[in-house]
Design an enzyme around this catalytic site. Structure first.
Site, PDB file in Angstrom:
ATOM      1  N   ASP A  11      -4.067  -6.875  14.738  1.00  0.00           N
ATOM      2  CA  ASP A  11      -3.713  -8.207  14.256  1.00  0.00           C
ATOM      3  C   ASP A  11      -3.389  -9.064  15.473  1.00  0.00           C
ATOM      4  O   ASP A  11      -2.417  -8.802  16.183  1.00  0.00           O
ATOM      5  CB  ASP A  11      -2.511  -8.129  13.315  1.00  0.00           C
ATOM      6  CG  ASP A  11      -2.341  -9.404  12.495  1.00  0.00           C
ATOM      7  OD1 ASP A  11      -3.067 -10.383  12.759  1.00  0.00           O
ATOM      8  OD2 ASP A  11      -1.479  -9.413  11.599  1.00  0.00           O
ATOM      9  N   GLU A 106      -8.127 -10.150  12.358  1.00  0.00           N
ATOM     10  CA  GLU A 106      -7.523  -8.938  11.827  1.00  0.00           C
ATOM     11  C   GLU A 106      -8.610  -7.972  11.383  1.00  0.00           C
ATOM     12  O   GLU A 106      -9.603  -8.378  10.775  1.00  0.00           O
ATOM     13  CB  GLU A 106      -6.618  -9.306  10.648  1.00  0.00           C
ATOM     14  CG  GLU A 106      -5.827  -8.186  10.059  1.00  0.00           C
ATOM     15  CD  GLU A 106      -4.963  -8.669   8.903  1.00  0.00           C
ATOM     16  OE1 GLU A 106      -4.234  -7.818   8.353  1.00  0.00           O
ATOM     17  OE2 GLU A 106      -5.024  -9.858   8.544  1.00  0.00           O
TER      18      GLU A 106
END
Length: 490
Positions: A11, A106
């Site tokens: 992320d 992500e």
């Protein structure tokens, strides 16, 4: 559940804001808020410096300005974000053929499938190497979670933020999860969290102690069973390499409600052209054209028309969208318009009569196809949202740019107004970005990735030597645009 932490979740940290800080040296270490700049704008991403003031994504921009009045408020630059995302995703695919993107910033990676990790030591080494490679390639930081399941890997990356790595050893899941808030678990939003709180359940440990039967009684069978499994750290979902795009869509929220029917038709045509541009860029065509209209009273209507064959012809999409608009009452005013294409295919089967023979439009209020969601642009490759909740942030008339009257040249109109954060180039001073504009003036800071913080100059908005420019890459490449060697210092 695996016996080794070989599922990785990456992320990127405050991705949009971090890209802006990396490309604008004067903003590094300062509060940066990316999103819609108009009165109906919404925050897409806030830098960690801005989050200290309470600013967060999905917050109205007006509220963010009250909390952080001295922050830098910028429009999103999705072209640059996608370019950076492609670099990051390329690094992930070097680790494994099984990469599951969730959005531009992500993704999950199955390290075992790529032969890059089989135990805790090799998984940690791979994660640290990935973080270093991302920084070297983009100048940005990302947080990495490693675990034996997708859920735990995502929880780990969240706990590792910002710019960290957390590995959850198999067998320690319940001990780690127990003290965490129930909101840590995927799918537990504000409503479910409040419902559980009223029942005296605030931590994951308490959720596990409640038992499956009690949770089913409280929130229903489907949700209750899932919550109980997550509380125990159980998740058998595999990493899926390819996710087919369900739709491609674009939409704009306008600062002022539109009442002029001619203007509304013009906006629908413009959105149709943008949508087809994204459709073609993803290598798809589609059969179903969707029109979304949010009226002055916040009621939202959708209409759709299914053609006889898939198309990526802008004229066909424009005409279908125009026909759908004819069935919508816009008398009271329109605050949002959207055009989408679903039923995607990897080929085009043009039918000159498809427009006339399309299926009947859906009734008012009918659900739009999956992926055409409120204030969202869907990535045509992964099907993942690339911008959620960015009202007025797309650079459209009524949002970040000056409104263009029907028939007026859009390039000329855009030259009279410069959204904060947009890229420009001056004939004498080279590349820079817009800090702000108003009363016929535009203020530009001349700097670029890798340079020291630059100087500021102000010009007339119609200065012929100032023009819009493409973003410069964050990290220099042999083919990257170079600053003009003879450019004077501003």
């Amino acid at each position: 559940m695996r016996t080794a932490p070989t599922i990785l979740h990456l992320d990127m940290d405050a991705f949009y804001a971090s890209v802006e800080q990396a490309s604008k040296p004067s903003l590094r270490g300062k509060a940066v808020i990316v999103g819609g700049l108009g009165p109906r704008g919404v925050v897409a991403t806030a830098s960690y410096e801005a989050r200290r003031f309470g600013v967060h994504s999905a917050m109205p921009t007006a509220q963010a300005r009250r909390l952080c009045p001295n922050g830098a408020y910028l429009i999103p630059r999705f072209t640059l974000y996608r370019e950076v995302s492609e670099v990051v995703m390329g690094l992930l695919r070097e680790l494994s053929p099984l990469v599951e993107p969730l959005s531009l910033d992500e993704a999950f990676v199955d390290l075992e499938a790529g032969g890059t990790a089989f135990d805790s030591a090799s998984a940690r080494a791979t994660g640290e190497r990935l973080r270093a490679d991302i920084t070297a390639a983009t100048g940005l930081s990302g947080s990495v979670g490693l675990a034996g399941s997708k859920m735990l890997a995502k929880v780990a990356s969240e706990e590792a933020k910002p710019d960290g790595l957390l590995l959850i050893e198999p067998g320690t899941e319940r001990e780690l999860l127990a003290p965490m808030s129930v909101r840590t678990l995927p799918g537990v939003g504000p409503a479910t969290g409040e419902h559980l709180r009223r029942a005296g359940i605030t931590t994951v440990g308490e959720l596990a102690e409640a038992g499956e039967d009690e949770l089913v009684r409280m929130v229903g069978r489907a949700h209750g069973v899932g919550l109980y499994r997550m509380a125990l750290g159980l998740d058998d979902r595999p990493v899926v390499a390819e996710r087919d795009a369900k739709s491609v869509s674009v939409e704009d929220t306008f600062d002022v409600d539109l009442h002029d029917r001619v203007r509304i038709r013009f906006e629908v045509q413009r959105l149709a052209d943008r949508c087809v541009g994204r459709l073609r860029a993803s290598g798809h065509s589609g059969r179903t054209i969707v029109l979304k209209v949010r009226r002055y009273d916040f009621s939202t209507l959708t209409r759709s028309e299914t053609l006889r064959g898939p198309t990526d012809d802008p004229a066909v999409v424009r005409e279908a969208a125009a026909r759908l608009l004819e069935g919508v009452d816009t008398t009271g005013g329109v605050r949002l318009l959207g055009v989408g294409v679903s039923g995607l295919a990897d080929y085009t089967q043009e039918d000159l009569f498809a427009q006339a023979l399309g299926a009947p439009a859906q009734e008012a209020g009918a659900a739009a196809p999956d992926g055409f969601r409120e204030v969202e642009e869907t990535d045509g490759v992964t099907g993942a949202p690339v911008a959620s909740g960015i009202s007025g942030a797309t650079g459209a008339p009524g949002a970040a740019e000056t409104a263009v009257a029907p028939g007026e040249d859009q390039q000329q109109a855009a030259a009279r107004h410069w959204p904060a954060g947009s890229d420009v180039r001056h004939a004498l001073y080279g590349p820079g970005w817009v800090q702000g504009s108003g009363v016929g003036r535009v203020t530009v800071r001349f700097e670029q990735p890798g340079s020291p913080p630059g100087r500021v100059r102000t010009f007339l908005v119609d200065d012929p030597e100032l023009e819009a420019s493409d973003p410069l890459p964050l990290v220099g490449r042999p083919d990257a645009p170079q600053p003009w060697p003879d450019a004077p210092q501003p």
